[in-house]
Design a protein around this motif. Structure first.
Motif, PDB file in Angstrom:
ATOM      1  N   GLU A 121      56.462  39.825  41.815  1.00  0.00           N
ATOM      2  CA  GLU A 121      55.880  40.445  40.626  1.00  0.00           C
ATOM      3  C   GLU A 121      54.603  41.221  40.979  1.00  0.00           C
ATOM      4  O   GLU A 121      54.277  42.219  40.337  1.00  0.00           O
ATOM      5  N   GLU A 122      53.898  40.794  42.025  1.00  0.00           N
ATOM      6  CA  GLU A 122      52.707  41.528  42.458  1.00  0.00           C
ATOM      7  C   GLU A 122      53.091  42.871  43.084  1.00  0.00           C
ATOM      8  O   GLU A 122      52.431  43.883  42.866  1.00  0.00           O
ATOM      9  N   PRO A 136      41.015  51.317  44.383  1.00  0.00           N
ATOM     10  CA  PRO A 136      41.574  50.631  45.551  1.00  0.00           C
ATOM     11  C   PRO A 136      41.887  49.160  45.301  1.00  0.00           C
ATOM     12  O   PRO A 136      41.147  48.462  44.609  1.00  0.00           O
ATOM     13  N   VAL A 137      43.005  48.731  45.884  1.00  0.00           N
ATOM     14  CA  VAL A 137      43.370  47.323  45.939  1.00  0.00           C
ATOM     15  C   VAL A 137      43.418  46.971  47.417  1.00  0.00           C
ATOM     16  O   VAL A 137      44.046  47.672  48.212  1.00  0.00           O
ATOM     17  N   PHE A 138      42.720  45.900  47.787  1.00  0.00           N
ATOM     18  CA  PHE A 138      42.577  45.538  49.189  1.00  0.00           C
ATOM     19  C   PHE A 138      43.445  44.339  49.549  1.00  0.00           C
ATOM     20  O   PHE A 138      43.630  43.428  48.740  1.00  0.00           O
ATOM     21  N   SER A 144      42.776  41.588  46.800  1.00  0.00           N
ATOM     22  CA  SER A 144      41.424  41.560  46.242  1.00  0.00           C
ATOM     23  C   SER A 144      41.387  41.114  44.787  1.00  0.00           C
ATOM     24  O   SER A 144      40.352  40.663  44.306  1.00  0.00           O
ATOM     25  N   ASN A 145      42.526  41.202  44.081  1.00  0.00           N
ATOM     26  CA  ASN A 145      42.558  40.744  42.688  1.00  0.00           C
ATOM     27  C   ASN A 145      42.916  39.257  42.590  1.00  0.00           C
ATOM     28  O   ASN A 145      43.095  38.742  41.493  1.00  0.00           O
ATOM     29  N   GLY A 146      43.058  38.607  43.741  1.00  0.00           N
ATOM     30  CA  GLY A 146      43.372  37.180  43.758  1.00  0.00           C
ATOM     31  C   GLY A 146      44.846  36.858  43.811  1.00  0.00           C
ATOM     32  O   GLY A 146      45.222  35.696  43.992  1.00  0.00           O
ATOM     33  N   SER A 147      45.712  37.848  43.648  1.00  0.00           N
ATOM     34  CA  SER A 147      47.153  37.578  43.694  1.00  0.00           C
ATOM     35  C   SER A 147      47.598  37.300  45.122  1.00  0.00           C
ATOM     36  O   SER A 147      46.948  37.704  46.090  1.00  0.00           O
TER      37      SER A 147
END
Length: 193
Positions: free
Chosen positions: A129-130, A158-160, A12-15
């Motif tokens: 690294e993620e 939350p990270v999706f 969800s953060n684009g990584s």
């Protein structure tokens, strides 16, 4: 020459994380992962468990999806398996030989207690690294049903998993071989057979 399938996980953060999957090492684990990814079972799902220095566990609720409520034969029984070390991906379970069909994890350290128990079915080729960034997220403890000694730490924010895309290079992997007659965990969104 046949290429191994590649999974691309977007968060969800684009990584992005890219993983080479190894059907020659863990054929049923790879098939199960691809099968559920192609059905969108993993999409838009929050990471449920982070244990720094141990594992990053995507779900212990079968992704709250009845499609993922099954067990598969354990690939490590063939005697051919990879070590559970940082940079790999594996399928978890609920006591040998039962392996959950879709609950995958990333080891955050060398895990000899997992090696040869749960199938490690791929390696990260881009984006480690993620994984390390996710390991550092702020978490809060959550009780694990019936197992007070099991550590469950859920991210405060939350990270999706937004999406998992699979490139099979033209190879069809079909459906995984499932085990029947095994009682499902009480906290899965399904009923026992």
């Amino acid at each position: 020459m046949k290429k191994n399938p590649v999974a691309t996980i977007t968060f969800s953060n684009g990584s992005v994380i890219q993983i080479e999957l190894y059907p020659d090492i863990a054929p049923n684990a790879v098939t199960s992962f691809i099968y559920l990814a192609k059905q969108g079972v993993y999409d838009h799902y929050p990471i449920e468990r982070i244990v720094p220095g141990w594992v990053l566990d995507m779900s212990y609720h079968a992704f709250h999806n009845p499609k993922a409520c099954y067990f598969i034969p354990n690939d490590v029984k063939s005697g051919k398996y990879l070590e559970a070390v940082p940079g790999t991906i594996g399928l978890g379970g609920y006591g040998a030989p039962e392996i959950a069909g879709g609950e995958f994890f990333f080891p955050l350290a060398d895990c000899p207690a997992i090696t040869g128990v749960y199938p490690i079915f791929g390696k990260i080729v881009n984006g480690m690294e993620e994984i390390r960034r996710l390991e550092q997220l702020e978490t809060y403890p959550v009780p694990y049903p019936g197992e007070p000694n099991v550590k469950i730490n859920t991210p405060v924010y939350p990270v999706f998993i937004e999406q998992i895309q699979i490139e099979t290079f033209g190879v069809s992997y079909g459906e995984p071989t499932r085990l029947t007659g095994i009682a499902k965990p009480l906290f899965w969104p399904c009923v026992s057979p």
